[in-house]
Design a protein around this motif. Structure first.
Motif, PDB file in Angstrom:
ATOM      1  N   ALA A 228     -10.486 -10.418   8.943  1.00 13.69           N
ATOM      2  CA  ALA A 228      -9.451 -11.008   8.101  1.00 13.69           C
ATOM      3  C   ALA A 228      -9.741 -10.865   6.614  1.00 13.69           C
ATOM      4  N   LYS A 229     -10.870 -10.267   6.266  1.00 13.73           N
ATOM      5  CA  LYS A 229     -11.224 -10.078   4.858  1.00 13.73           C
ATOM      6  C   LYS A 229     -10.556  -8.817   4.314  1.00 13.73           C
ATOM      7  N   PRO A 230     -10.641  -8.589   2.996  1.00 16.04           N
ATOM      8  CA  PRO A 230      -9.976  -7.408   2.415  1.00 16.04           C
ATOM      9  C   PRO A 230     -10.464  -6.093   3.007  1.00 16.04           C
ATOM     10  N   VAL A 231      -9.530  -5.129   3.065  1.00 16.48           N
ATOM     11  CA  VAL A 231      -9.813  -3.808   3.620  1.00 16.48           C
ATOM     12  C   VAL A 231      -9.240  -2.746   2.689  1.00 16.48           C
ATOM     13  N   ALA A 232      -9.981  -1.660   2.504  1.00 20.14           N
ATOM     14  CA  ALA A 232      -9.464  -0.469   1.832  1.00 20.14           C
ATOM     15  C   ALA A 232      -9.589   0.697   2.807  1.00 20.14           C
ATOM     16  N   VAL A 233      -8.516   1.456   2.951  1.00 21.60           N
ATOM     17  CA  VAL A 233      -8.515   2.641   3.808  1.00 21.60           C
ATOM     18  C   VAL A 233      -8.482   3.867   2.912  1.00 21.60           C
ATOM     19  N   LEU A 234      -9.493   4.732   3.053  1.00 20.27           N
ATOM     20  CA  LEU A 234      -9.589   5.941   2.235  1.00 20.27           C
ATOM     21  C   LEU A 234      -8.867   7.095   2.920  1.00 20.27           C
ATOM     22  N   THR A 235      -7.973   7.777   2.190  1.00 18.94           N
ATOM     23  CA  THR A 235      -7.191   8.876   2.753  1.00 18.94           C
ATOM     24  C   THR A 235      -7.211  10.094   1.836  1.00 18.94           C
ATOM     25  N   ASN A 236      -7.011  11.260   2.447  1.00 25.17           N
ATOM     26  CA  ASN A 236      -6.774  12.482   1.685  1.00 25.17           C
ATOM     27  C   ASN A 236      -5.661  13.273   2.357  1.00 25.17           C
ATOM     28  N   VAL A 259      -6.275   3.752  -0.405  1.00 30.11           N
ATOM     29  CA  VAL A 259      -6.889   4.301  -1.619  1.00 30.11           C
ATOM     30  C   VAL A 259      -7.156   5.781  -1.417  1.00 30.11           C
ATOM     31  N   GLY A 260      -6.835   6.590  -2.421  1.00 29.75           N
ATOM     32  CA  GLY A 260      -7.115   8.023  -2.354  1.00 29.75           C
ATOM     33  C   GLY A 260      -5.889   8.844  -2.637  1.00 29.75           C
ATOM     34  N   ALA A 261      -5.650   9.852  -1.799  1.00 31.39           N
ATOM     35  CA  ALA A 261      -4.522  10.763  -1.982  1.00 31.39           C
ATOM     36  C   ALA A 261      -3.493  10.544  -0.884  1.00 31.39           C
ATOM     37  N   THR A 262      -2.277  11.002  -1.134  1.00 26.82           N
ATOM     38  CA  THR A 262      -1.220  10.931  -0.124  1.00 26.82           C
ATOM     39  C   THR A 262      -1.650  11.686   1.133  1.00 26.82           C
ATOM     40  N   THR A 263      -1.414  11.093   2.269  1.00 19.95           N
ATOM     41  CA  THR A 263      -1.824  11.702   3.535  1.00 19.95           C
ATOM     42  C   THR A 263      -1.021  12.973   3.824  1.00 19.95           C
ATOM     43  N   GLY A 264      -1.427  13.672   4.868  1.00 20.65           N
ATOM     44  CA  GLY A 264      -0.782  14.941   5.202  1.00 20.65           C
ATOM     45  C   GLY A 264       0.493  14.817   6.011  1.00 20.65           C
ATOM     46  N   HIS A 298       6.244  13.383   5.567  1.00 21.15           N
ATOM     47  CA  HIS A 298       5.697  14.054   4.390  1.00 21.15           C
ATOM     48  C   HIS A 298       4.442  13.370   3.855  1.00 21.15           C
ATOM     49  N   GLY A 299       3.982  12.332   4.525  1.00 22.21           N
ATOM     50  CA  GLY A 299       2.765  11.655   4.111  1.00 22.21           C
ATOM     51  C   GLY A 299       2.995  10.214   3.711  1.00 22.21           C
ATOM     52  N   VAL A 300       1.909   9.485   3.608  1.00 21.95           N
ATOM     53  CA  VAL A 300       1.926   8.077   3.208  1.00 21.95           C
ATOM     54  C   VAL A 300       1.211   7.964   1.870  1.00 21.95           C
ATOM     55  N   SER A 301       1.882   7.388   0.895  1.00 20.38           N
ATOM     56  CA  SER A 301       1.308   7.275  -0.454  1.00 20.38           C
ATOM     57  C   SER A 301       0.319   6.124  -0.524  1.00 20.38           C
ATOM     58  N   PRO A 302      -0.708   6.258  -1.358  1.00 21.52           N
ATOM     59  CA  PRO A 302      -1.635   5.142  -1.556  1.00 21.52           C
ATOM     60  C   PRO A 302      -0.929   3.920  -2.140  1.00 21.52           C
ATOM     61  N   THR A 303      -1.565   2.783  -2.009  1.00 25.49           N
ATOM     62  CA  THR A 303      -1.065   1.561  -2.625  1.00 25.49           C
ATOM     63  C   THR A 303      -0.950   1.777  -4.137  1.00 25.49           C
ATOM     64  N   GLN A 304      -0.033   1.071  -4.759  1.00 27.29           N
ATOM     65  CA  GLN A 304       0.173   1.224  -6.204  1.00 27.29           C
ATOM     66  C   GLN A 304      -1.142   1.089  -6.968  1.00 27.29           C
ATOM     67  N   ASP A 305      -1.348   2.005  -7.894  1.00 28.61           N
ATOM     68  CA  ASP A 305      -2.538   2.058  -8.746  1.00 28.61           C
ATOM     69  C   ASP A 305      -3.805   2.451  -7.982  1.00 28.61           C
ATOM     70  N   CYS A 306      -3.653   2.970  -6.767  1.00 26.53           N
ATOM     71  CA  CYS A 306      -4.814   3.367  -5.968  1.00 26.53           C
ATOM     72  C   CYS A 306      -4.847   4.864  -5.695  1.00 26.53           C
ATOM     73  N   LEU A 307      -3.985   5.621  -6.376  1.00 28.39           N
ATOM     74  CA  LEU A 307      -3.978   7.070  -6.230  1.00 28.39           C
ATOM     75  C   LEU A 307      -5.133   7.663  -7.023  1.00 28.39           C
ATOM     76  N   ARG A 319     -21.591  11.139  -7.033  1.00 27.41           N
ATOM     77  CA  ARG A 319     -20.619  10.055  -6.964  1.00 27.41           C
ATOM     78  C   ARG A 319     -19.336  10.532  -6.290  1.00 27.41           C
ATOM     79  N   ASP A 320     -18.827   9.724  -5.385  1.00 27.08           N
ATOM     80  CA  ASP A 320     -17.543   9.952  -4.720  1.00 27.08           C
ATOM     81  C   ASP A 320     -16.509   9.088  -5.434  1.00 27.08           C
ATOM     82  N   THR A 321     -15.692   9.709  -6.273  1.00 24.95           N
ATOM     83  CA  THR A 321     -14.750   8.975  -7.115  1.00 24.95           C
ATOM     84  C   THR A 321     -13.815   8.093  -6.305  1.00 24.95           C
ATOM     85  N   MET A 322     -13.406   8.584  -5.157  1.00 28.55           N
ATOM     86  CA  MET A 322     -12.457   7.842  -4.325  1.00 28.55           C
ATOM     87  C   MET A 322     -13.122   6.626  -3.690  1.00 28.55           C
ATOM     88  N   LEU A 323     -14.322   6.813  -3.185  1.00 29.34           N
ATOM     89  CA  LEU A 323     -15.059   5.693  -2.615  1.00 29.34           C
ATOM     90  C   LEU A 323     -15.375   4.665  -3.687  1.00 29.34           C
TER      91      LEU A 323
END
Length: 333
Positions: A228-236, A259-264, A298-307, A319-323
């Motif tokens: 139930a705690k916060p979650v971030a899902v990383l996508t490309n 968080v990351g890039a729009t999915t495929g 056409h893909g799923v966009s990241p949450t606002q301000d998380c692109l 460093r992994d910028t997305m992580l």
């Protein structure tokens, strides 16, 4: 599974059985017709399939080799710009790659393993996991083809029990079983939850579809760990098919950020058939929408301000910028 049941309803629609000669033209016409009657994204993608026929049919001749025929057919299928559309022969399988190849990769497995965990991470049931210095759990799930055992998930989430947040990395996850999607999502919901809609074909016309039917997921049964705690899902961009579906569901859950890039993309449930020479064809037949009724082909966009993309210069520095963006987000909540 609710989605499987909805798809099963769709497969009951019947069309007249057509027959074609087992020659070059007959096989070409059979392939074109299978797509014409079953493919589900002509309108959404603005593809005039009859115009496509008029361009490719003149290239067919009975003097072509099987390889040449396959090449023309594969090129025609690429007009659909769909990674779920494939033609398979004994010597090759066609596959549209530009849905991801025209985009940055945005993932480096070694980068995470070496610089964030010093190769000291755990692995179970297809999942790599560990705890980051910021007291954030990290789990890498590279394919929904890997079965997820309920006991394995319990052990992973129990290991993260004292963490403040969780990152689920599905970059480069090309999809797999929707049953595994349901199993994983069930750990992040506490009640029966609307997760999407699906339509099925009702006739051979390009727009012959049923009204979208809702499908729901239930939380994991009593005795299993829920998160139930916060979650971030990383996508490309290489997050595709079932992984795309997972991203579309998680994006709309409370306390979850993409968080990351729009999915495929790749949201069409598949239909398979065969042409006279025995080659098989698979295509997207049943469009799946997210819980808000939006298409995700056409893909799923990241949450606002998380692109965010992976910065190559940062990667050279380990460093992994997305992580890092996901960590910054979760530590700021």
């Amino acid at each position: 599974m609710a989605l499987a049941a909805a798809v099963a309803v769709g497969t009951t629609a019947c069309h007249d059985i057509e027959e074609w000669d087992n020659d070059r033209q007959g096989n070409f016409d059979a392939l074109w017709t299978v797509l014409d009657q079953h493919y589900c994204f002509f309108t959404e993608k603005g593809v005039d399939w009859h115009e496509v026929y008029s361009r490719y049919a003149p290239r067919i001749s009975e003097q072509m080799t099987a390889e040449e025929l396959f090449s023309v057919m594969a090129e025609m299928l690429d007009e659909l710009r769909d990674g779920h559309v494939n033609l398979s022969s004994p010597f090759n399988t066609s596959y549209y790659r530009a849905w991801w190849s025209d985009y940055p990769q945005n993932y480096d497995e070694r980068l995470v393993q070496q610089y964030y965990f010093n190769f000291n991470y755990r692995s179970i049931g297809g999942i790599d996991y560990g705890i980051l210095p910021q007291n954030i759990g990290y789990m890498r799930y590279p394919s929904f083809n890997y079965g997820i055992g309920e006991g394995n998930l319990d052990n992973v989430l129990a290991y993260f029990a004292t963490c403040d947040a969780l990152i689920i990395d599905i970059r480069d996850n090309g999809g797999g079983s929707l049953t595994n999607v349901e199993t994983l999502v069930a750990r992040f919901i506490t009640e029966r939850t609307l997760v999407g809609y699906i339509s099925h074909k009702t006739g051979p016309g390009h727009d012959d579809f049923s009204e979208p039917m809702a499908f729901y997921y239930n939380p994991a049964s009593d005795g299993h760990w829920l998160w139930a705690k916060p979650v971030a899902v990383l996508t490309n961009r290489s997050t595709f098919s079932a992984a795309n579906n997972f991203a579309s569901i998680m994006r709309l859950l409370p306390n979850c950020h993409l968080v990351g890039a729009t999915t495929g993309g790749g949201s069409g449930m598949p239909y398979s058939s065969e042409i006279p020479c025995g080659w098989t064809v698979r295509c997207s037949a049943c469009p799946v929408l997210d819980a808000q009724g939006n298409g995700t082909e056409h893909g799923v966009s990241p949450t606002q301000d998380c692109l965010v993309d992976l910065d190559p210069l940062d990667a050279l520095s380990g460093r992994d910028t997305m992580l890092d963006r996901a960590v910054d987000l979760l530590t700021s909540l």
